[in-house]
Design an enzyme around this catalytic site. Structure first.
Site, short mmCIF file in Angstrom:
data_model
loop_
_atom_site.label_atom_id
_atom_site.label_comp_id
_atom_site.label_asym_id
_atom_site.label_seq_id
_atom_site.Cartn_x
_atom_site.Cartn_y
_atom_site.Cartn_z
N HIS A 53 -18.88 -1.28 -1.82
CA HIS A 53 -18.53 -2.09 -0.64
C HIS A 53 -19.18 -3.47 -0.69
CE1 HIS A 53 -17.89 2.04 1.49
NE2 HIS A 53 -16.94 1.77 0.60
N HIS A 210 -9.07 0.82 3.61
CA HIS A 210 -10.35 1.09 2.96
C HIS A 210 -10.18 1.38 1.47
CE1 HIS A 210 -14.57 1.82 2.63
NE2 HIS A 210 -14.24 2.79 1.79
N ASP A 214 -12.01 -0.48 -1.60
CA ASP A 214 -12.71 0.20 -2.70
C ASP A 214 -12.19 -0.30 -4.06
OD1 ASP A 214 -14.45 1.85 -1.30
OD2 ASP A 214 -13.05 3.53 -1.23
N HIS A 237 -11.92 6.35 -6.70
CA HIS A 237 -12.92 5.73 -7.58
C HIS A 237 -12.77 6.15 -9.04
CE1 HIS A 237 -15.06 3.52 -4.60
NE2 HIS A 237 -15.25 4.59 -3.85
ZN LIG Z 1 -15.42 3.09 0.08
#
Ligand SMILES: [Zn+2]
Length: 280
Positions: A53, A210, A214, A237
């Site tokens: 972040h 969000h 990311d 991720h």
């Molecule tokens: Zn995140």
């Protein structure tokens, strides 16, 4: 932790104040390491985790060269979004550096895939992200976010979007003695039907925003702003890391370019800030 300026071409570097010799960990693809639902880096056996972040905030605001000094392995989660980082960077200010900013221009399509989840990066004149998520939950279903990286757009559209989790997972993690620091203060938590956070959602599509945040943070590990269009479908991720490693590892898919026009030079944070940011 505190943020401070760094010389041109440094990129983002973390300094562990709590370890002997204050070792450094650079935000670089080769330092990506095993992590649990976040982005962690390790260099010479020294780890820094939950960097995504802050990296997104720096990439979104156009800060290229930054020293991050911290006295723990993990960065504070704050409210689970990049907004507190943006406010901090804006309070310090950015300085234009005397060298032109270097960009990474994609020269061909690069793809990463795992089952029906995929990411695809293709050449473009600017960085844009097109993310889609799909969850079997009445508040999410299918959501899509198209984002062109500009500081004002980042500040307004992506930075406030918080990380999210499902109550059933929180209960399972708590039972296993994990994620005990997680709470409604640093994430959106959903039960089977609704959001448990008293203030509700910041955007109806906060979830996909969000995920886009990311992705921006993970792409920042390339060490310079990417010029390309990245499409993501149900990625996370792990897949972001696979794409970053492929972009960094495959010969000839990235070309370093710079533009001499004013306003495109690299920027740096001007001073140090040591606010009382507490990990929630
Ligand atoms: Zn995140």
């Amino acid at each position: 932790m505190r943020l401070g300026p760094a010389a041109v071409s440094t990129g983002v570097v973390f300094e562990r104040l709590d370890l002997p010799g204050q070792p450094e960990v650079r935000a670089r693809p080769e330092n990506l390491t095993e992590s649990c639902q976040c982005t962690a880096l390790a260099e010479g056996g020294v780890r820094v985790s939950t960097v995504e972040h802050l990296l997104a905030a720096l990439a979104g605001l156009g800060a290229d060269n930054v020293r991050v000094v911290l006295d723990a392995e993990e960065l504070p989660m704050l409210d689970g979004s990049a907004r507190p980082w943006v406010e901090l960077v804006e309070r310090i200010g950015l300085r234009v550096q005397p060298e032109p900013r270097v960009y990474l221009r994609l020269t061909r399509l690069v793809r990463a895939q795992a089952g029906d989840r995929w990411l695809e990066a293709r050449p473009a004149r600017e960085l844009s992200l097109d993310c889609a998520v799909e969850y079997d939950h009445p508040l999410i279903h299918r959501q899509r976010c198209v984002f062109v990286n500009q500081p004002e757009a980042f500040r307004r559209s992506l930075a406030p979007a918080r990380t999210f989790g499902f109550l059933r997972d929180v209960e399972r993690l708590n039972a296993a003695g994990l994620a005990l620091g997680g709470s409604l203060d640093n994430a959106l938590v959903l039960d089977d039907f609704s959001v448990l956070n008293p203030g509700g959602l910041r955007f109806p599509d906060e979830f996909v925003r969000h995920k886009t945040l990311d992705l921006l943070g993970d792409l920042a590990l390339l060490g310079a702003p990417l010029l390309g269009r990245v499409n993501a479908s149900r990625a996370g991720h792990r897949l972001h890391h696979a794409l970053v490693e492929r972009l960094a590892g495959e010969d000839g898919c990235l070309e370093r370019v710079s533009f001499a026009r004013p306003g495109e030079a690299a920027a740096v944070l001007e001073g140090l800030a040591i606010p009382n940011l507490q990990s929630a």
